[in-house]
Design a protein around this motif. Structure first.
Motif, mmCIF file in Angstrom:
data_model
loop_
_atom_site.group_PDB
_atom_site.id
_atom_site.type_symbol
_atom_site.label_atom_id
_atom_site.label_comp_id
_atom_site.label_asym_id
_atom_site.label_seq_id
_atom_site.Cartn_x
_atom_site.Cartn_y
_atom_site.Cartn_z
ATOM 1 N N GLU A 34 -45.538 -84.431 49.097
ATOM 2 C CA GLU A 34 -44.106 -84.398 49.412
ATOM 3 C C GLU A 34 -43.489 -85.780 49.587
ATOM 4 N N GLY A 35 -44.268 -86.805 49.440
ATOM 5 C CA GLY A 35 -43.762 -88.149 49.686
ATOM 6 C C GLY A 35 -43.530 -88.954 48.428
ATOM 7 N N ASP A 36 -43.597 -90.269 48.581
ATOM 8 C CA ASP A 36 -43.260 -91.193 47.503
ATOM 9 C C ASP A 36 -44.168 -91.080 46.289
ATOM 10 N N LEU A 37 -45.432 -90.750 46.480
ATOM 11 C CA LEU A 37 -46.350 -90.660 45.340
ATOM 12 C C LEU A 37 -46.092 -89.426 44.491
ATOM 13 N N SER A 38 -45.531 -88.389 45.087
ATOM 14 C CA SER A 38 -45.238 -87.171 44.315
ATOM 15 C C SER A 38 -44.115 -87.409 43.320
ATOM 16 N N ARG A 39 -43.226 -88.323 43.635
ATOM 17 C CA ARG A 39 -42.095 -88.602 42.748
ATOM 18 C C ARG A 39 -42.443 -89.627 41.665
ATOM 19 N N GLN A 40 -43.513 -90.387 41.882
ATOM 20 C CA GLN A 40 -43.869 -91.444 40.937
ATOM 21 C C GLN A 40 -44.914 -91.007 39.913
ATOM 22 N N SER A 41 -45.397 -89.795 40.022
ATOM 23 C CA SER A 41 -46.435 -89.354 39.096
ATOM 24 C C SER A 41 -46.064 -88.001 38.508
ATOM 25 N N PHE A 43 -46.532 -83.999 37.671
ATOM 26 C CA PHE A 43 -46.859 -82.847 38.515
ATOM 27 C C PHE A 43 -48.361 -82.589 38.514
ATOM 28 N N VAL A 44 -48.978 -82.687 37.341
ATOM 29 C CA VAL A 44 -50.414 -82.420 37.208
ATOM 30 C C VAL A 44 -51.218 -83.441 38.019
ATOM 31 N N THR A 45 -50.840 -84.717 37.922
ATOM 32 C CA THR A 45 -51.542 -85.756 38.676
ATOM 33 C C THR A 45 -51.408 -85.519 40.170
ATOM 34 N N SER A 46 -50.212 -85.206 40.627
ATOM 35 C CA SER A 46 -49.981 -84.931 42.041
ATOM 36 C C SER A 46 -50.785 -83.724 42.506
ATOM 37 N N LEU A 47 -50.797 -82.685 41.685
ATOM 38 C CA LEU A 47 -51.534 -81.472 42.025
ATOM 39 C C LEU A 47 -53.032 -81.745 42.093
ATOM 40 N N GLU A 48 -53.554 -82.460 41.087
ATOM 41 C CA GLU A 48 -54.982 -82.794 41.080
ATOM 42 C C GLU A 48 -55.361 -83.618 42.306
ATOM 43 N N LYS A 49 -54.571 -84.615 42.599
ATOM 44 C CA LYS A 49 -54.842 -85.477 43.749
ATOM 45 C C LYS A 49 -54.749 -84.674 45.049
ATOM 46 N N SER A 50 -53.764 -83.794 45.147
ATOM 47 C CA SER A 50 -53.614 -82.961 46.342
ATOM 48 C C SER A 50 -54.817 -82.044 46.540
#
Length: 134
Positions: A34-41, A43-50
């Protein structure tokens, strides 16, 4: 120094480290979800990292729980003793005081505290040896 005391100190340090790692991983997870990294990457990258971080947090929590149980077992051993013996063990091995400081705090002579400590440590060593031989 006695192995169980070294184990206790090591567990205490590991518990603090694991708690810090959990806090840092939770903070990073929030940044990815939900923060700054979610907007810079993507959706798939954010989901994988999460997902990775959620699994890591669960693993750390399980390890933390295991370490806390080990520490509790050592405390149970110390808590088997009562009165002055218990106070000596706590002050010396948990609070890290010298036997001279323990004697001053408990208002006993140093020689009495030294003798009592040696007696208690022999009993603990005997107990630990007898339980590990089973």
């Amino acid at each position: 120094m006695y192995k169980w005391f070294i184990d206790y100190q090591k567990l205490d340090e590991e518990i603090a480290y694991l708690s810090l790692q959990i806090d840092l991983s939770i903070a990073e997870l929030k940044r990815w979800s939900e923060g700054d990294l979610s907007r810079q990457s993507t959706f798939v990258t954010s989901l994988e990292k999460s997902i990775f971080l959620q699994k890591r947090i669960e693993e750390l929590k399980i390890e933390l729980e295991h370490k806390q149980k080990e520490k509790e077992e050592i405390m149970k051993l110390i808590d088997r003793f009562k009165g002055v013996e218990h106070q000596i063990l706590r002050l010396k091995h948990i609070d890290g005081k010298t036997l001279e400081e323990v004697a001053d705090e408990l208002n006993y002579s140093y020689s009495y505290i030294k003798h009592k400590h040696a007696e208690v440590m022999r009993r603990i060593d005997f107990h630990l040896k007898s339980t590990t031989l089973k």
